[in-house]
Design an enzyme around this catalytic site. Structure first.
Site, PDB file in Angstrom:
ATOM      1  N   VAL A 171       2.021   0.604   5.565  1.00 12.61           N
ATOM      2  CA  VAL A 171       1.376  -0.651   5.177  1.00 12.61           C
ATOM      3  C   VAL A 171      -0.110  -0.585   5.543  1.00 12.61           C
ATOM      4  O   VAL A 171      -0.456  -0.264   6.681  1.00 12.61           O
ATOM      5  CB  VAL A 171       2.047  -1.852   5.874  1.00 12.61           C
ATOM      6  N   CYS A 210      -6.702  -2.719  -4.653  1.00 15.02           N
ATOM      7  CA  CYS A 210      -7.120  -1.465  -5.279  1.00 15.02           C
ATOM      8  C   CYS A 210      -7.343  -1.611  -6.780  1.00 15.02           C
ATOM      9  O   CYS A 210      -7.977  -0.753  -7.397  1.00 15.02           O
ATOM     10  CB  CYS A 210      -6.102  -0.368  -5.012  1.00 15.02           C
TER      11      CYS A 210
END
Length: 590
Positions: free
Chosen positions: A122, A257
């Site tokens: 994570v 992202c």
């Protein structure tokens, strides 16, 4: 002195490695128990976890911002709710237990099997929302999960997983199904990914981490940088387009992202587009300002400066020594090329955009490909246009697997504003070196086995034809009748074969006829014969025959099974009984 200085870190690495091994073993022990749960029970567990974190969305968001310094609390709340509500609502109706599909015309029955233990990495950029998402999809697929938090986000990730684990425990999840590392080091994370007990890796983070995941020697879903370009074609609705790109870039200060990183705009509308962006709070930089920004934002390794990741545009400008208007939300740097000579053409992970002007959609197409090749192959891009032919050409030609049309890439790629599967892990396919181009869901953590019935006769081999002469085949009508429909599962398994007591009696008779006669078995306390072996005798004696159903009945009743040297045990019953320590061995004769 050097040796003593490195000793604490060495001890920490060893502790982390030992912790990773222990968590992987514990998860592996939970795997068969979790795999046996019904669909109803799994859904209760997943619902309990989602219900537990939803009210905590804001508290977890604040904890994430306080610990990491990244992003915007309000936007992180949205991401947390996206995981606990939208992802949950998407996976809730999925069947992940037993028969999950029937292809009637092909006579194929599809059966779900969990992949196994998941090692989940994570990141610090989206810590709590990614943790929520990964735990939900793993447990929905009946896979135990072990979380390796980013070292700079350990507290917020741990708190998130603790909330979900506590709720899952109350709902009856087997112990060890959800684990997390408390001492996190690179060595410990690598040990977790390589652990023999781990079956699959869910890796979200930088390219180094993703490469390590793919080098661990097992299946991995890894997602790296995005660097999404946004092309504005001359037919685009400019006010909405500028608003969409600004929303996508400022959302959580550009940490996702799939956040926009470059604007590629047709020359005839470039000046009007520029005015639209400025009206929304964008500040366009001159060449000298862009150079100054590049020096502080981009490292020598062509990566974004961690000190500026997820920071507001005003903070980024201040660090670069730029004077920008109050209320500036995004910095835009016009560039003439892509690559190492143009540092701001990389993924920036903060409210900074590069700006390119092209003559038409063909040149725009080539520029977008250049940007994706410099970082972000297979990930995400956007096209803003009303020309359906141009939109289709971008879909056909671009090396990106999520092409968002007239919507922010940030929101569209994860399925928040589009019909894509809601997910926080986005596959980049072959272009990005990934195993899939999908948005990752519980389906990717299942193996599907298939019952395949004959739908056409096998052609005879030459050897069979030679040895047996004419081969008898079913008629066409008989064959069609066989292939018309799949048999439906009965409510209860049909009992076949010889009853256990009758079989045991026949075996005893055969052994007695050969002169074998075993001594009476020793009594044992608190041990009862299986329910399926007939009525229990007054004293506890070794059972004569044990099948898998007998073991399951004993497990349900919390009983042990006394076995002796004459007890006949089926292989499946022995595997299950020994793994659960159900058997008690009667005393052997002296």
């Amino acid at each position: 002195m050097a040796g003593s200085a490195s000793a604490p870190q060495t001890d920490r690495d060893l502790t982390s490695i030992a912790e990773a091994r222990a968590l992987a073993r514990t998860a592996r022990q939970a795997q068969p128990l979790l795999a046996e749960l019904s669909q109803e029970h799994i859904d209760q567990i997943v619902t309990a976890m989602a219900d537990a974190v939803t009210p905590q969305a804001e508290a977890l968001a604040r904890l994430a911002v306080e610990e990491t310094g990244f992003g915007v609390v309000e936007d992180k709340v949205q991401k947390n709710l996206f995981g606990s509500k939208q992802v949950y609502e998407f996976i809730r109706p999925m069947r992940t237990v037993g028969v999950i599909g029937r292809v009637e015309d092909k006579k194929v029955v599809e059966i779900a099997e969990p992949f196994g233990v998941v090692a989940a990495i994570v990141p610090s950029t989206n810590p709590t929302s990614t943790a929520i998402y990964k735990v939900l999809i793993a447990l929905k697929a009946r896979c135990p999960i072990v979380i390796s938090p980013h070292p700079s986000a350990t507290r917020c990730i741990t708190r998130t997983v603790e909330l979900m684990a506590e709720a899952a425990a109350r709902a009856g999840v087997p112990a060890g199904s959800i684990g997390w590392m408390n001492t996190v080091t690179l060595e410990g994370t690598q040990e977790l990914m390589k652990a023999r007990e781990v079956a699959v890796i869910l890796a979200t983070g930088g390219m180094g981490l993703v490469r390590a995941a793919y080098s661990a020697g097992k299946p991995a879903y890894g997602v790296g940088p995005g660097n999404a370009p946004c092309y504005i074609e001359r037919s685009a609705e400019l006010p909405k387009t500028a608003r969409d790109i600004m929303i996508g870039k400022t959302f959580d200060n550009g940490l996702l992202c799939s956040s926009p990183n470059s604007v590629v705009v047709d020359e005839p509308i470039a000046e009007e587009a520029r005015r639209q962006f400025q009206a929304l709070g964008a500040c366009f930089l001159n060449d000298a300002e862009a150079d100054a920004l590049a020096k502080v934002l981009v490292t020598a390794q062509r990566l974004p400066n961690p000190a500026l990741v997820g920071r507001p545009a005003s903070v980024v400008a201040e660090k670069a020594g730029l004077n920008v208007p109050d209320g500036t939300k995004v910095l835009i740097a016009p560039l003439k090329g892509v690559g190492r000579d143009y540092p701001l053409s990389i993924e920036k992970l903060c409210p900074v955009l590069s700006w390119y002007v092209v003559s038409d959609w063909r040149q725009g197409c080539e520029r977008c490909i250049e940007i994706l090749r410099y970082g972000g192959m297979g990930h995400t891009m956007a096209i803003h246009s009303e020309n359906q032919d141009v939109i289709l050409q971008f879909g056909l030609r671009k090396p990106a697997f999520r092409i968002c049309v007239n919507t922010p890439t940030t929101h569209g790629s994860i399925g928040l504003t589009t019909g894509l599967d809601p997910a926080m892990t986005l596959g980049c396919g072959g272009w990005g070196g990934n195993i899939t181009s999908d948005n990752i869901s519980p389906r990717h953590l299942l193996n599907i086995k298939r019952l395949a019935y004959e739908v056409r006769p096998a052609p005879p081999s030459a050897a069979m034809a030679t040895r047996s002469g004419a081969i008898v085949r079913p008629s066409a009508a008989e064959h069609v009748a066989r292939a018309t429909a799949l048999p439906q599962a009965p409510a209860k398994p049909e009992q076949r074969g010889i009853p256990a007591q009758q079989l045991a009696a026949r075996i005893d008779e055969f052994l007695a006829s050969r002169g074998y006669k075993g001594p009476p078995s020793a009594p044992a306390k608190d041990v009862a014969p299986p329910a399926s072996s007939g009525s229990a005798p007054a004293a506890a004696t070794a059972v004569e025959f044990v099948c898998e159903d007998d073991v399951r009945a004993a497990l349900s009743a919390g009983r042990k099974l006394l076995i002796g040297e004459k007890t006949i045990i089926t292989p499946s019953a022995r595997d299950l009984g020994e793994s659960r320590k159900v058997f008690v061995q009667a005393s052997w004769p002296n």
